[in-house]
Scaffold this motif. Structure first.
Motif, PDB file in Angstrom:
ATOM      1  N   ILE A  42      16.175  -9.454  -2.021  1.00 38.51           N
ATOM      2  CA  ILE A  42      15.759  -9.293  -3.417  1.00 38.51           C
ATOM      3  C   ILE A  42      14.551  -8.363  -3.553  1.00 38.51           C
ATOM      4  CG2 ILE A  42      16.622 -11.584  -4.089  1.00 38.51           C
ATOM      5  CD1 ILE A  42      13.493 -12.165  -4.499  1.00 38.51           C
ATOM      6  N   GLY A  43      14.037  -7.886  -2.436  1.00 35.40           N
ATOM      7  CA  GLY A  43      13.018  -6.858  -2.519  1.00 35.40           C
ATOM      8  C   GLY A  43      11.592  -7.344  -2.435  1.00 35.40           C
ATOM      9  N   MET A  68      14.098  -9.726 -13.610  1.00 36.39           N
ATOM     10  CA  MET A  68      12.845 -10.276 -13.113  1.00 36.39           C
ATOM     11  C   MET A  68      12.201  -9.343 -12.098  1.00 36.39           C
ATOM     12  SD  MET A  68      13.849 -14.231 -12.480  1.00 36.39           S
ATOM     13  CE  MET A  68      14.597 -15.243 -13.737  1.00 36.39           C
ATOM     14  N   GLY A  69      12.958  -8.394 -11.595  1.00 31.18           N
ATOM     15  CA  GLY A  69      12.419  -7.502 -10.575  1.00 31.18           C
ATOM     16  C   GLY A  69      12.179  -8.258  -9.282  1.00 31.18           C
ATOM     17  N   PHE A  79      19.124 -12.521 -10.744  1.00 30.27           N
ATOM     18  CA  PHE A  79      17.734 -12.655 -11.176  1.00 30.27           C
ATOM     19  C   PHE A  79      17.013 -11.315 -11.249  1.00 30.27           C
ATOM     20  CE2 PHE A  79      18.695 -16.721  -8.896  1.00 30.27           C
ATOM     21  CZ  PHE A  79      18.895 -17.443 -10.042  1.00 30.27           C
ATOM     22  N   VAL A  80      17.181 -10.516 -10.184  1.00 31.60           N
ATOM     23  CA  VAL A  80      16.449  -9.250 -10.155  1.00 31.60           C
ATOM     24  C   VAL A  80      17.001  -8.268 -11.180  1.00 31.60           C
ATOM     25  CG1 VAL A  80      15.783  -7.287  -8.730  1.00 31.60           C
ATOM     26  CG2 VAL A  80      15.856  -9.581  -7.739  1.00 31.60           C
ATOM     27  N   ARG A  81      18.350  -8.150 -11.219  1.00 27.27           N
ATOM     28  CA  ARG A  81      18.930  -7.109 -12.077  1.00 27.27           C
ATOM     29  C   ARG A  81      19.290  -7.614 -13.461  1.00 27.27           C
ATOM     30  NH1 ARG A  81      22.498  -4.470  -7.371  1.00 27.27           N
ATOM     31  NH2 ARG A  81      20.793  -3.394  -6.296  1.00 27.27           N
ATOM     32  N   ALA A  87      11.729 -14.362  -9.255  1.00 33.40           N
ATOM     33  CA  ALA A  87      13.059 -14.060  -8.735  1.00 33.40           C
ATOM     34  C   ALA A  87      13.230 -14.684  -7.349  1.00 33.40           C
ATOM     35  CB  ALA A  87      13.267 -12.552  -8.672  1.00 33.40           C
ATOM     36  N   GLY A  88      12.173 -14.604  -6.535  1.00 28.83           N
ATOM     37  CA  GLY A  88      12.232 -15.195  -5.202  1.00 28.83           C
ATOM     38  C   GLY A  88      12.411 -16.704  -5.275  1.00 28.83           C
TER      39      GLY A  88
END
Lengths: 254, 285
Positions: free
Chosen positions: B215-216, B133-134, B127-129, B139-140
């Motif tokens: 995921i940041g 979606m960052g 999702f993130v990469r 993404a979460g």
């Protein structure tokens, strides 16, 4: 027996659950507007055979059949048969009353609603008509919006019959319809079967020999997956041709 | 000693053991709630709820955290309900029973036991990469949806299994198609149990920290998220951040935030219990 009168016909039916063969070469012809009773001890295959007539066994894992079932001369297992159409024509009443957990009204009109019928007048008429035919109208006409589960067992079973009638089938299959009911409810159901015979072809599975004797015109005796004897009910009960039939109806086993 | 009195004694001992086990769970929970309340209740006031975080513990609030939790809750629900319930219905009603469906079933059960951080790693990659979606809410939510998907599939299947076969047969017997039977008869009866499962799974999702760290998700978010593409934090992240600070004041903040999160979870569980009881009564299940 006139050929034009034959409503249901089975040819060389063999049925299997997995490897186990439960019906052997059943050939049977049932006439229109008669009541045919299937009798026999538990596990003799009579219910399996009944459920073949509206393809209710299709959902059982590992079930397989050989042979043909013809209704009005049409093979109901052919690729061209739509199973939903078949079931509109061949209604079914089950052993345990199984109303939907909805109102009495909604129970009766369900079969029509799923056909896309929305006309309120039509639905109302079907409810009144079907409940009258199943001899339940007088007991519930003021409570049509009551939950069906609040009815007594006998009333529930008559509701299930009404629900089946609403779809206007020509054949009604009954799988021990009174076995979960008290004697008074049972008598009502039997009376009803007698009435319905005018307009429907009825096939009934029963454990109760007296019931078979009271309600049916023809009786088929099943034993271990074989059709032992099939004849007029009177003949079966007064002068059975097969020793096994005699043993069963006189209560020597089963 | 006679066999019978021995059995009676066994029976009694097992009862004692059962009471003891139950009490241990309850006592630990009570102790935990007592301690958290003692530490945190003094910090909860309107300012704490509507303030942004701060490096001064007395000024810090949880506005971005609890709004983030609500966002995550809603987005995860929107993503996971159709997929999870759809998959559950397919596996229960349509899939041919056989080796393939057995393997699938075991795998889904196993997925429910995979550590949540692993889902974080998957989420980071997919999702993130890949989907770019960052570190956004979306993404979460997708990551957490993945995490609780197996639970919802299993809950749906169990709910369907609990519907009496006789209802299905009645519907088929009247000429209904499979889908009509599912839609008009099975789903209405099963829905309360499905919703219960969904709510309990979501309650788990909003308590998760590990996958969101991976995921940041941010620890310091001085704004309220306005769209699913915004960066975010959630209550557990905020709590995690505060308990790792040395100042005692932040520990009190953490306790207060835990109380808020607990209230969320208790409300959700309450709704689940209510729905389950109502459906039991209504359908006689």
């Amino acid at each position: 027996m006139e050929n034009g009168n034959i409503k249901i016909e089975t040819k060389n039916i063999n049925a299997f659950y997995g490897e186990k063969k439960v019906l052997h070469n059943i050939d049977l012809q049932m006439e229109a507007n008669t009541v045919t009773a299937f009798i026999g001890p538990s596990g003799c295959g009579k219910s399996t055979f009944l459920r073949l007539l509206n393809r209710m066994n299709d959902y059982i894992d590992g079930f397989r059949k050989e042979g043909d079932v013809l209704i009005n001369g049409v093979d109901i297992y052919s690729k061209n048969t739509r199973i939903e159409e078949l079931r509109k024509q061949v209604g079914m009443v089950f052993q345990k009353p199984n109303p939907f957990p909805k109102t009495i009204y909604e129970n009766v009109v369900y079969g029509l609603r799923i056909q896309g019928i929305k006309d309120k007048q039509k639905l109302d008429a079907a409810v009144e008509n079907s409940l009258k035919r199943s001899a339940l109208w007088n007991e519930v006409k003021d409570d049509l919006q009551k939950n069906a589960l609040s009815l007594s067992g006998g009333q529930q079973q008559r509701l299930c019959i009404a629900r089946t009638l609403a779809v206007e089938p020509s054949i009604i299959l009954m799988d021990e319809p009174a076995s979960a009911l008290d004697p008074i409810s049972t008598a009502k159901i039997e009376e009803l079967i007698y009435e319905l015979k005018q307009d429907y072809t009825i096939v009934i599975v029963t454990h109760n020999m007296h019931q078979a004797g009271r309600v049916s015109d023809k009786t088929a005796f099943f034993l271990s997956g074989d059709l032992v004897e099939y004849n007029d009910t009177k003949a079966i009960f007064t002068s059975p041709k097969d020793q096994r039939t005699e043993n069963y109806i006189t209560g020597k086993f089963g | 000693m006679s066999k019978r009195s021995l059995n009676n004694q066994k029976d009694r001992w097992f009862q004692y053991f059962g009471i003891f086990s139950t009490l241990i769970g309850l006592i630990l929970l009570a102790l935990f709630i007592f301690q958290i309340t003692r530490d945190g209740i003094g910090r909860i006031d309107w300012d704490f709820i509507v303030s942004l975080p701060s490096r001064f513990y007395a000024k810090a609030g949880i506005l971005p955290a609890w709004t983030g939790t609500l966002w995550i809750f809603a987005l995860t629900a929107i993503i996971v309900i159709p997929i999870g319930v759809g998959a559950g219905i397919y596996l229960q009603e349509y899939a041919k029973k056989g080796r393939l469906s057995n393997i699938l079933e075991i795998n889904i059960a196993n997925l429910a036991g995979v550590p949540s951080i692993i889902y974080g790693i998957i989420g980071l990659e997919i999702f993130v990469r890949v989907l770019q979606m960052g570190g956004s809410l979306l993404a979460g939510a997708f990551t957490l949806a993945l995490l609780i998907l197996p639970i919802i599939i299993v809950a749906t299947r169990e709910a369907f299994k609990a519907v009496p076969k006789s209802i299905k047969e009645a519907s088929y017997g009247l000429g209904a198609t499979k889908w009509q039977t599912i839609w008009y008869q099975i789903l209405p009866i099963a829905s309360a149990n499905i919703i219960t499962g969904v709510i309990l799974a979501l309650a788990r999702a909003i308590g998760e920290t590990a996958p969101l760290i991976v995921i940041g998700a941010l620890a310091y978010v001085p704004f309220v998220a306005k769209s699913p593409m915004d960066e975010f934090t959630v209550l557990p992240m905020q709590i995690f951040n505060w308990v790792s600070r040395p100042q005692h004041g932040f520990l009190m903040n953490a306790a207060a935030a835990i109380l808020v999160l607990l209230v969320f979870v208790f409300i959700l569980n309450g709704i689940a219990v209510y729905l389950r009881n109502r459906s039991r009564k209504k359908f006689g299940l």
